[in-house]
Scaffold this motif. Structure first.
Motif, PDB file in Angstrom:
ATOM      1  N   VAL A  33     -19.206  43.609  18.360  1.00  0.00           N
ATOM      2  CA  VAL A  33     -20.365  43.599  17.471  1.00  0.00           C
ATOM      3  C   VAL A  33     -20.027  42.860  16.193  1.00  0.00           C
ATOM      4  O   VAL A  33     -18.860  42.741  15.803  1.00  0.00           O
ATOM      5  CB  VAL A  33     -20.830  45.035  17.127  1.00  0.00           C
ATOM      6  N   SER A  34     -21.060  42.369  15.542  1.00  0.00           N
ATOM      7  CA  SER A  34     -20.945  41.799  14.206  1.00  0.00           C
ATOM      8  C   SER A  34     -21.503  42.825  13.232  1.00  0.00           C
ATOM      9  O   SER A  34     -22.559  43.422  13.476  1.00  0.00           O
ATOM     10  CB  SER A  34     -21.724  40.485  14.120  1.00  0.00           C
ATOM     11  N   ALA A  49     -19.145  42.975   5.775  1.00  0.00           N
ATOM     12  CA  ALA A  49     -20.287  42.218   6.305  1.00  0.00           C
ATOM     13  C   ALA A  49     -19.815  40.938   6.984  1.00  0.00           C
ATOM     14  O   ALA A  49     -18.986  40.187   6.446  1.00  0.00           O
ATOM     15  CB  ALA A  49     -21.264  41.892   5.179  1.00  0.00           C
ATOM     16  N   GLY A  50     -20.319  40.705   8.181  1.00  0.00           N
ATOM     17  CA  GLY A  50     -19.985  39.500   8.923  1.00  0.00           C
ATOM     18  C   GLY A  50     -18.730  39.593   9.768  1.00  0.00           C
ATOM     19  O   GLY A  50     -18.472  38.703  10.582  1.00  0.00           O
ATOM     20  N   ARG A  51     -17.944  40.674   9.617  1.00  0.00           N
ATOM     21  CA  ARG A  51     -16.727  40.805  10.415  1.00  0.00           C
ATOM     22  C   ARG A  51     -17.083  41.194  11.848  1.00  0.00           C
ATOM     23  O   ARG A  51     -18.104  41.838  12.111  1.00  0.00           O
ATOM     24  CB  ARG A  51     -15.813  41.878   9.806  1.00  0.00           C
ATOM     25  N   GLU A  96     -27.099  48.669  11.593  1.00  0.00           N
ATOM     26  CA  GLU A  96     -26.160  47.827  10.866  1.00  0.00           C
ATOM     27  C   GLU A  96     -25.265  47.001  11.789  1.00  0.00           C
ATOM     28  O   GLU A  96     -24.285  46.406  11.331  1.00  0.00           O
ATOM     29  CB  GLU A  96     -25.284  48.700   9.964  1.00  0.00           C
ATOM     30  N   LEU A  97     -25.610  46.960  13.062  1.00  0.00           N
ATOM     31  CA  LEU A  97     -24.812  46.227  14.036  1.00  0.00           C
ATOM     32  C   LEU A  97     -25.637  45.138  14.693  1.00  0.00           C
ATOM     33  O   LEU A  97     -26.844  45.281  14.881  1.00  0.00           O
ATOM     34  CB  LEU A  97     -24.271  47.175  15.105  1.00  0.00           C
ATOM     35  N   ARG A  98     -24.974  44.064  15.044  1.00  0.00           N
ATOM     36  CA  ARG A  98     -25.577  42.991  15.830  1.00  0.00           C
ATOM     37  C   ARG A  98     -24.648  42.701  16.999  1.00  0.00           C
ATOM     38  O   ARG A  98     -23.429  42.603  16.802  1.00  0.00           O
ATOM     39  CB  ARG A  98     -25.764  41.711  14.998  1.00  0.00           C
TER      40      ARG A  98
END
Length: 298
Positions: A33-34, A49-51, A96-98
């Motif tokens: 996930v991002s 953020a972005g990790r 909060e996940l992508r």
């Protein structure tokens, strides 16, 4: 953290392995996930953020709020397991996940735990920890986690419940062969009794029995043992400790590294053979898959 309704997600599945669905993608242990923390979230979360991270569990609190535990993909502490991941495991809401885009290398679906077990103060019983230490210097796929459990049987039992496809236990295993002989065997899971392992002892049979109880209706991972015939066997009743491996077992540590790297590569290439579906003797006839039943002299 309040919900961000712009990101659709579905509640965890009520049975089996817990998971959530975000943007139409099922996220379960092992998923990449991002991280996209909400703007008004915790400052430590915002720093991530972005990790890219890996999902280790999907949990629900007493108020029914869903939280996804992740470890950063480039964090060496990801191998410690939940019992020792303070400062390494982070919790986010599904909003909060992508789902992470695929990387340059296709992500495999299997996850393999390589567990070094044994007592380094009992001569050749330290074979498993020595192999785990050697593997630290080997570049392995991210789906392979190597850990030295020593004599921490309870820790290993809980680690086996974390959604691995296969667990490879590396241990000294007397089988009546020449000292230093390596063998890959698959123990029958139905033979384990219900005895509780001690907190500072390592009896693989008791460990697997506890892990089976902890998983409930979910299957245990497939279990393989990379065993080494010891030269020096101690009972624990000796008046003195003995640190260090005998020459043939030390040579076997070196030989075990390419054997295990080849083994895990085969397991990841054929993840459908992992878990309870494989069952005892789940390899192809003749031990073709992962060299099960094979003996190797260093």
């Amino acid at each position: 953290m309040s919900a961000d309704t712009s990101t659709p997600w579905e509640a965890p599945e009520p049975t089996g392995e817990r998971a959530v669905t975000v943007d139409g993608v099922r996220l379960a242990p092992g998923s990449r996930v991002s991280l996209a923390p909400l703007r008004h979230g915790d400052v430590l979360d915002l720093a991530l953020a972005g990790r890219t991270a890996e999902v280790v569990s999907v949990e629900e609190d007493f108020e029914g709020q869903v939280h996804v535990a992740v470890v950063l993909e480039d964090d060496p502490g990801r191998d410690f397991g939940p019992a020792a991941q303070i400062g390494h495991r982070f919790f986010f809401t599904p909003e909060e996940l992508r789902p992470a885009p695929p990387g340059d290398t296709p992500r495999r679906t299997g996850r393999v735990l390589v567990a070094g077990i044994g007592n380094i103060f009992m001569a050749d019983d330290g074979f498993g920890p020595a192999v785990a230490e050697e593997l630290r210097g080997v570049e392995l796929p991210p789906e392979v986690h190597v850990a030295d459990f020593g004599i921490r049987g309870m820790d290993l039992a809980y680690r086996l419940t974390e959604g691995y496809t296969t667990a490879v236990l590396v241990d000294a295993a007397p089988r009546g062969e020449a000292p230093g002989t390596l063998a890959v065997v698959e123990p029958p899971l139905d033979d384990f009794d219900d005895a509780m392992p001690e907190g500072h002892a390592m009896d693989p049979v008791k460990v697997l029995a506890l892990a089976r109880r902890l998983t409930g209706d979910r299957p245990l991972p497939r279990v393989l043992v990379v065993g080494c015939e010891p030269l020096v066997r101690m009972t624990g009743e000796e008046p003195d400790v003995s640190v260090g491996l005998s020459p043939p077992v030390r040579d076997a540590v070196t030989a075990a590294v390419p054997l295990i790297t080849s083994l895990v590569a085969e397991l990841l290439a054929r993840p459908e053979q992992g878990g309870a579906a494989a069952g005892p003797g789940g390899a192809d006839p003749g031990g073709a898959a992962a060299g099960v039943g094979e003996e190797v002299s260093p």
